[in-house]
Design a protein around this motif. Structure first.
Motif, PDB file in Angstrom:
ATOM      1  N   ARG A  76       0.834  -1.213   0.000  1.00 27.73           N
ATOM      2  CA  ARG A  76       0.000   0.000   0.000  1.00 27.73           C
ATOM      3  C   ARG A  76       0.869   1.263   0.000  1.00 27.73           C
ATOM      4  NH1 ARG A  76      -4.397   3.448  -0.724  1.00 27.73           N
ATOM      5  NH2 ARG A  76      -4.974   4.490   1.210  1.00 27.73           N
ATOM      6  N   VAL A 113      -5.304  -1.535  -3.534  1.00 27.47           N
ATOM      7  CA  VAL A 113      -4.796  -2.137  -2.300  1.00 27.47           C
ATOM      8  C   VAL A 113      -5.653  -1.713  -1.109  1.00 27.47           C
ATOM      9  CG1 VAL A 113      -2.777  -2.400  -0.793  1.00 27.47           C
ATOM     10  CG2 VAL A 113      -2.470  -2.242  -3.271  1.00 27.47           C
ATOM     11  N   LYS A 114      -6.176  -0.489  -1.151  1.00 28.70           N
ATOM     12  CA  LYS A 114      -7.060  -0.033  -0.071  1.00 28.70           C
ATOM     13  C   LYS A 114      -8.325  -0.885  -0.006  1.00 28.70           C
ATOM     14  CE  LYS A 114      -8.393   2.955   3.135  1.00 28.70           C
ATOM     15  NZ  LYS A 114      -9.784   2.618   3.390  1.00 28.70           N
ATOM     16  N   ASP A 124      -5.200   1.173   7.727  1.00 26.37           N
ATOM     17  CA  ASP A 124      -4.454   1.711   6.599  1.00 26.37           C
ATOM     18  C   ASP A 124      -3.169   2.377   7.097  1.00 26.37           C
ATOM     19  OD1 ASP A 124      -3.599   2.735   4.206  1.00 26.37           O
ATOM     20  OD2 ASP A 124      -5.374   3.982   3.844  1.00 26.37           O
TER      21      ASP A 124
END
Length: 243
Positions: A76, A113-114, A124
Motif C-alpha cells: 500500500r 490495495v485499499k 491503513d
C-alpha cells in the motif's frame, strides 16, 4: 518482506509465465493490471483500459498469515511512494509521462490495495495522503533518495521512474508467490497480478522515453534479460478493480 536491493529472487521463468498469461484473453480476470487506465499506455504511460471489472465478495476475504498482512501493508505504501515520486518529478520536469502514470495508474493501484485493506479489516498505513508522508521509515528514506537521484536532469528522472518499476516488479512477484504459497487468498493474488501488469506497462513507458533520446537502457535491479523480455513484448491491457 524487507526493503533491500538484494532480494533478487525473481526468476526469468516467472516473468515469462506472467507475460504469457496477461496476453491470454481467456485469463484476463486473474492476470490483468490494476487501475482504470484512462488513456493509451503507449502515449501516456498509463495502463490500458479493459472493460472487465473485478468485484470481490465478503466471503473472499479469509484470514491472512502474518507475513501476508505485513506485505499487504507494505505494498500500500509502496504504491503511494511511486505516485508521490512521480508527482514531484512532474512538478520539476513537466514531463507528462510522470503525471499520467501518477494520476491514471498509481493512484488506482493505491485504491486497489485499499480495497483489500478494507476487505480484511486492516488499518491503513497511509495515515496522510500528503505527498512524502509515510508510516514506513524505509519507504520514506527511499522516497527522499529517489527525488535526489532525479533532480539533476530529465534523463536521471526517467531512470528513477524505471528503477521504481523494476523495484515494484521484484516486490510484487515476491509478494504474489508468498500469497500463493501461504493462505492462497484470491483477492490478493488477483490484485497483485494486476499491479504487476501495470508495472510492466510503466517500465515500457519509461524505457521508451529514455531510449527515444538515443540512450540504451541498462537494467538496474532486474537482469537485462528480464527487462528486455518486458520491453520487447506488447503493451498489455490492464483491467480495472472496483469495490
Amino acid at each position: 518482506m524487507k526493503l533491500r536491493h538484494t532480494f533478487r529472487n525473481v526468476l526469468l521463468t516467472s516473468l515469462i509465465v506472467l507475460l504469457t498469461a496477461c496476453n491470454d484473453s481467456n485469463n484476463t480476470t486473474a492476470m490483468n493490471g490494476a487501475g482504470n487506465g484512462a488513456g493509451n499506455g503507449n502515449s501516456s504511460g498509463g495502463d490500458n483500459h479493459q472493460d472487465t471489472e473485478l468485484v470481490f465478495e465478503v466471503d473472499d476475504f479469509q484470514p491472512l498469515t502474518a507475513a501476508e498482512t505485513t506485505t499487504l501493508l507494505f505494498v500500500r505504501e509502496e504504491e503511494k511512494m511511486a505516485r508521490d515520486v512521480y508527482l514531484k518529478l512532474y512538478d520539476q520536469w513537466q514531463k507528462k509521462t510522470f503525471q499520467n502514470i501518477a494520476t491514471k495508474s498509481e493512484q488506482q493501484h493505491m485504491d486497489a490495495v485499499k480495497v483489500l485493506l478494507d476487505g480484511y479489516g486492516l488499518n491503513d498505513p497511509v495515515i496522510s495522503n500528503d505527498i512524502g508522508e509515510f508510516t514506513d521509515t524505509d519507504i520514506k528514506t527511499l522516497y527522499r533518495q529517489l527525488l535526489v537521484d532525479g533532480e539533476d536532469s530529465l534523463e536521471d528522472a526517467l531512470q528513477v521512474g524505471a528503477y521504481i518499476e523494476e523495484f515494484d516488479l521484484i516486490d510484487l512477484v515476491d509478494a504474489r508467490l508468498e500469497a500463493m504459497n501461504g493462505s492462497n487468498p484470491e483477492p490478493i493474488i488477483v490484485t497483485y497480478s494486476r499491479l504487476l501488469c501495470g508495472s510492466r506497462n510503466h517500465l515500457r513507458a519509461f524505457v521508451k522515453q529514455i531510449e527515444a533520446d538515443g540512450v540504451t537502457y541498462q537494467a538496474q535491479l532486474l537482469s537485462q534479460d528480464e527487462v528486455d523480455l518486458i520491453v520487447d513484448s506488447e503493451q498489455e491491457d490492464c483491467g480495472s478493480i472496483t469495490e
